[in-house]
Motif scaffolding. Structure first.
Motif, PDB file in Angstrom:
ATOM      1  N   GLU A  57      -6.478  38.530 159.997  1.00 47.23           N
ATOM      2  CA  GLU A  57      -7.473  37.644 159.381  1.00 47.23           C
ATOM      3  C   GLU A  57      -7.439  36.255 160.027  1.00 47.23           C
ATOM      4  N   TYR A  58      -6.247  35.798 160.380  1.00 46.00           N
ATOM      5  CA  TYR A  58      -6.117  34.508 161.076  1.00 46.00           C
ATOM      6  C   TYR A  58      -6.895  34.547 162.388  1.00 46.00           C
ATOM      7  N   ILE A  59      -6.745  35.617 163.142  1.00 40.72           N
ATOM      8  CA  ILE A  59      -7.461  35.746 164.419  1.00 40.72           C
ATOM      9  C   ILE A  59      -8.967  35.741 164.171  1.00 40.72           C
ATOM     10  N   ASN A  60      -9.424  36.491 163.171  1.00 40.29           N
ATOM     11  CA  ASN A  60     -10.858  36.611 162.902  1.00 40.29           C
ATOM     12  C   ASN A  60     -11.459  35.345 162.297  1.00 40.29           C
ATOM     13  N   LEU A  61     -10.746  34.675 161.400  1.00 43.40           N
ATOM     14  CA  LEU A  61     -11.321  33.538 160.685  1.00 43.40           C
ATOM     15  C   LEU A  61     -11.062  32.186 161.334  1.00 43.40           C
ATOM     16  N   VAL A  62      -9.973  32.067 162.098  1.00 42.39           N
ATOM     17  CA  VAL A  62      -9.595  30.753 162.598  1.00 42.39           C
ATOM     18  C   VAL A  62      -9.486  30.714 164.117  1.00 42.39           C
ATOM     19  N   TYR A  63      -8.678  31.562 164.691  1.00 43.16           N
ATOM     20  CA  TYR A  63      -8.318  31.438 166.099  1.00 43.16           C
ATOM     21  C   TYR A  63      -9.530  31.497 167.032  1.00 43.16           C
ATOM     22  N   GLY A  64     -10.420  32.396 166.778  1.00 43.35           N
ATOM     23  CA  GLY A  64     -11.553  32.569 167.677  1.00 43.35           C
ATOM     24  C   GLY A  64     -12.803  31.792 167.304  1.00 43.35           C
ATOM     25  N   LYS A  65     -12.780  31.058 166.238  1.00 43.78           N
ATOM     26  CA  LYS A  65     -13.986  30.362 165.785  1.00 43.78           C
ATOM     27  C   LYS A  65     -14.130  28.992 166.436  1.00 43.78           C
ATOM     28  N   PRO A  66     -15.286  28.717 167.006  1.00 40.07           N
ATOM     29  CA  PRO A  66     -15.464  27.442 167.709  1.00 40.07           C
ATOM     30  C   PRO A  66     -15.346  26.222 166.799  1.00 40.07           C
ATOM     31  N   TYR A  67     -15.735  26.352 165.533  1.00 41.80           N
ATOM     32  CA  TYR A  67     -15.643  25.190 164.651  1.00 41.80           C
ATOM     33  C   TYR A  67     -14.199  24.855 164.312  1.00 41.80           C
ATOM     34  N   CYS A  68     -13.268  25.764 164.568  1.00 38.96           N
ATOM     35  CA  CYS A  68     -11.845  25.463 164.403  1.00 38.96           C
ATOM     36  C   CYS A  68     -11.198  25.030 165.713  1.00 38.96           C
ATOM     37  N   ARG A  69     -11.861  25.274 166.818  1.00 42.17           N
ATOM     38  CA  ARG A  69     -11.311  24.953 168.139  1.00 42.17           C
ATOM     39  C   ARG A  69     -11.875  23.664 168.733  1.00 42.17           C
ATOM     40  N   ILE A  70     -12.889  23.117 168.121  1.00 39.74           N
ATOM     41  CA  ILE A  70     -13.602  21.995 168.741  1.00 39.74           C
ATOM     42  C   ILE A  70     -12.796  20.700 168.859  1.00 39.74           C
ATOM     43  N   PRO A  71     -11.777  20.428 168.039  1.00 40.23           N
ATOM     44  CA  PRO A  71     -11.055  19.163 168.250  1.00 40.23           C
ATOM     45  C   PRO A  71     -10.475  19.027 169.658  1.00 40.23           C
ATOM     46  N   ALA A  72      -9.958  20.099 170.220  1.00 38.32           N
ATOM     47  CA  ALA A  72      -9.412  20.023 171.579  1.00 38.32           C
ATOM     48  C   ALA A  72     -10.515  19.678 172.580  1.00 38.32           C
ATOM     49  N   TYR A  73     -11.696  20.252 172.416  1.00 38.63           N
ATOM     50  CA  TYR A  73     -12.833  19.945 173.287  1.00 38.63           C
ATOM     51  C   TYR A  73     -13.233  18.476 173.134  1.00 38.63           C
ATOM     52  N   LEU A  74     -13.264  18.002 171.900  1.00 39.80           N
ATOM     53  CA  LEU A  74     -13.675  16.624 171.655  1.00 39.80           C
ATOM     54  C   LEU A  74     -12.679  15.625 172.229  1.00 39.80           C
ATOM     55  N   ILE A  75     -11.404  16.004 172.304  1.00 38.21           N
ATOM     56  CA  ILE A  75     -10.419  15.139 172.955  1.00 38.21           C
ATOM     57  C   ILE A  75     -10.767  15.000 174.431  1.00 38.21           C
ATOM     58  N   GLY A  76     -11.217  16.084 175.049  1.00 34.23           N
ATOM     59  CA  GLY A  76     -11.651  16.019 176.438  1.00 34.23           C
ATOM     60  C   GLY A  76     -12.863  15.127 176.612  1.00 34.23           C
ATOM     61  N   VAL A  77     -13.805  15.200 175.686  1.00 33.25           N
ATOM     62  CA  VAL A  77     -14.991  14.332 175.733  1.00 33.25           C
ATOM     63  C   VAL A  77     -14.563  12.874 175.597  1.00 33.25           C
ATOM     64  N   ALA A  78     -13.673  12.596 174.656  1.00 31.31           N
ATOM     65  CA  ALA A  78     -13.202  11.218 174.452  1.00 31.31           C
ATOM     66  C   ALA A  78     -12.433  10.712 175.670  1.00 31.31           C
ATOM     67  N   THR A  79     -11.692  11.592 176.331  1.00 32.17           N
ATOM     68  CA  THR A  79     -10.961  11.194 177.539  1.00 32.17           C
ATOM     69  C   THR A  79     -11.937  10.757 178.627  1.00 32.17           C
ATOM     70  N   ASN A  80     -13.039  11.480 178.769  1.00 29.82           N
ATOM     71  CA  ASN A  80     -14.066  11.090 179.735  1.00 29.82           C
ATOM     72  C   ASN A  80     -14.613   9.706 179.398  1.00 29.82           C
ATOM     73  N   TRP A  81     -14.885   9.469 178.131  1.00 32.62           N
ATOM     74  CA  TRP A  81     -15.408   8.157 177.722  1.00 32.62           C
ATOM     75  C   TRP A  81     -14.394   7.062 178.028  1.00 32.62           C
TER      76      TRP A  81
END
Length: 147
Positions: A56-80
């Motif tokens: 259930e963790y894999i299905n509900l959290v691990y693979g969901k983009p809305y749970c993974r986006i903070p890491a992406y946003l850190i990359g966006v902030a690093t660019n800024w």
């Protein structure tokens, strides 16, 4: 998802840097809280031998983009941040020149390595003594942004 989500945030940041940054921080915090809430609400486990809670963790959290986006946003902030430093003529690549800069660079390197090792090896502690739901929620919601 990430590319589409990044467009309005970046557009807003270039129109109003403070508002764009505020939105980025808000979305990161909201995603982190949502991830922790999923773990707590569904009593999920990051223990890979846990069976159903792990599936259930894999299905509900691990693979969901809305749970993974903070890491992406850190990359966006690093660019800024890099672009902001370049506008102030603080250029990268000049190297470490003073002993103080060398000490700071080594300290940052050691902290980075420590965080990486914690994120990689701390889940192994979950096998002998299973984590509580709160411990799982804390680890899962913070490990990706720290990584």
């Amino acid at each position: 998802f990430f590319f589409i989500a990044g467009l309005p945030i970046t557009w807003l940041h270039y129109r109003n840097a403070k508002l764009g940054t505020l939105l980025l921080v808000f979305l990161s915090l909201a995603s982190t809280v949502l991830t922790a809430w999923f773990i707590i609400d569904k009593d999920l486990s990051v223990n890979v031998i846990a069976g159903k809670p792990y599936d259930e963790y894999i299905n509900l959290v691990y693979g969901k983009p809305y749970c993974r986006i903070p890491a992406y946003l850190i990359g966006v902030a690093t660019n800024w941040l890099v672009r902001s430093l370049e506008r102030r003529e603080v250029m990268h690549g000049r190297g470490v020149r003073t002993p103080g800069e060398r000490a700071a660079a080594i300290a940052v390197l050691l902290v980075t390595l420590l965080v990486m090792l914690v994120v990689i090896f701390v889940p192994a502690l979950n096998y002998e003594i299973p984590w509580t739901v709160a411990q799982s929620a804390l680890f899962v919601s913070l490990s990706r942004p720290c990584w």
